[in-house]
Design an enzyme around this catalytic site. Structure first.
Site, short mmCIF file in Angstrom:
data_model
loop_
_atom_site.label_atom_id
_atom_site.label_comp_id
_atom_site.label_asym_id
_atom_site.label_seq_id
_atom_site.Cartn_x
_atom_site.Cartn_y
_atom_site.Cartn_z
N ASP A 227 8.10 11.94 53.58
CA ASP A 227 8.13 13.03 54.25
C ASP A 227 9.45 13.49 54.44
O ASP A 227 10.51 12.64 54.55
CB ASP A 227 7.39 13.10 55.61
CG ASP A 227 7.32 14.04 56.28
OD1 ASP A 227 7.01 15.53 55.87
OD2 ASP A 227 7.94 14.07 57.70
N ASP B 38 10.96 16.27 57.21
CA ASP B 38 11.24 16.56 58.55
C ASP B 38 10.75 15.49 59.16
O ASP B 38 9.75 15.08 59.32
CB ASP B 38 10.77 17.85 58.63
CG ASP B 38 11.35 19.10 57.93
OD1 ASP B 38 12.33 19.09 57.85
OD2 ASP B 38 10.35 20.11 57.73
C1 BG6 Z 1 6.99 20.20 57.88
C2 BG6 Z 1 7.24 20.23 59.32
O1 BG6 Z 1 7.84 19.50 57.24
O2 BG6 Z 1 7.28 21.66 57.23
C3 BG6 Z 1 6.48 21.39 59.90
O3 BG6 Z 1 6.96 18.98 59.79
C4 BG6 Z 1 6.87 22.74 59.27
O4 BG6 Z 1 6.87 21.19 61.30
C5 BG6 Z 1 6.46 22.48 57.95
O5 BG6 Z 1 5.92 23.85 59.85
C6 BG6 Z 1 6.90 23.99 57.09
O6 BG6 Z 1 8.35 23.98 56.95
P1 BG6 Z 1 9.15 25.35 56.43
O7 BG6 Z 1 10.36 24.88 56.44
O8 BG6 Z 1 8.49 25.66 55.19
O9 BG6 Z 1 8.70 26.65 57.71
MG MG Z 2 7.65 15.17 59.34
#
Ligand code: BG6
Ligand code: MG
Length: 210
Positions: free
Chosen positions: A9, A11
């Site tokens: 993963d 984030d």
């Molecule tokens: C995930 C995060 O990696 O990505 C979530 O943990 C987030 O919190 C999701 O909502 C979508 O992210 P983005 O960058 O497309 O808004």
């Molecule tokens: Mg994550």
């Protein structure tokens, strides 16, 4: 390591963008007068942008049209991307950097499996655009975690079946997605104690001991 590949993963695992997600959602929720704190924020980990917005709006006392929701998600993303703009390769921790290099030296295939549509931008900011063997992200999937689609796609891209891959996750929704896809999961951070995970990491470098 008994696995031939590792799917990370992004984030909250590779980098601490999860804090920027929180700050951007918090600013939006405050503007709308909707209660939102770190405990509610943990429900958003791993979940797509629009699903995250829906969870936040559950605490609103008014309804929003689809057009309004699209605008709100865009507002959050604009603030989030401005925060991401401050990131640089210095935001990759020594622990993550050295562990990734050691896993690569062991000949493992390494991939990203993230719900985020900002994945290419983040990888560029932290200097990892060309590092991974494959990147599966929110731009190429139909179902967000806890559905296993993004991990299955990542495994396919590195030419491995789930049983030969380990997934590394900080979100309960991500651990659920990994298990649903037939992967072993190493949980870290917010999801560290999730009982569905095969491994519980105190530090990213604990991967080297598996
Ligand atoms: C995930 C995060 O990696 O990505 C979530 O943990 C987030 O919190 C999701 O909502 C979508 O992210 P983005 O960058 O497309 O808004
Ligand atoms: Mg994550």
């Amino acid at each position: 390591m008994k696995y031939q590949g590792v799917i990370f993963d992004l984030d909250g695992v590779i980098c601490s963008t999860d804090e920027y997600h929180f700050l951007a959602w918090k600013a939006l929720a405050d503007r709308l007068g909707i209660p939102f704190d770190r405990e509610r924020n943990s429900l958003l980990r791993g979940v797509s942008r629009m699903d995250s917005l829906s969870i936040i709006l559950e605490k609103s006392d008014r309804a929003y049209t689809d057009a309004e929701k699209t605008a709100l998600a865009e507002e959050k993303n604009t603030l989030y991307r401005s925060l991401l703009g401050n990131m640089s390769p210095a935001d990759l921790s020594d622990d993550v950097r050295s562990t990734l290099q050691a896993l690569r030296a062991q000949g493992l295939r390494l991939a990203i499996g993230s719900s985020s549509k900002n994945t290419p931008f983040i990888l560029e900011r932290i200097g990892l655009s060309d590092f991974f063997d494959a990147v599966a992200d929110g731009n190429g999937i139909t179902h967000s975690k806890p559905h296993p689609e993004v991990f299955l796609k990542a495994a396919d891209l590195i030419g491995l079946t789930p049983q030969h891959c380990l997934v590394v996750e900080d979100a309960h929704a991500g651990v659920q997605a990994a298990v649903a896809g037939g992967f072993d999961c190493a949980a870290i951070g917010d999801a560290k104690d999730d009982p569905r995970a095969a491994w519980h990491l105190q530090a990213f470098s604990d991967l080297l001991g598996l």
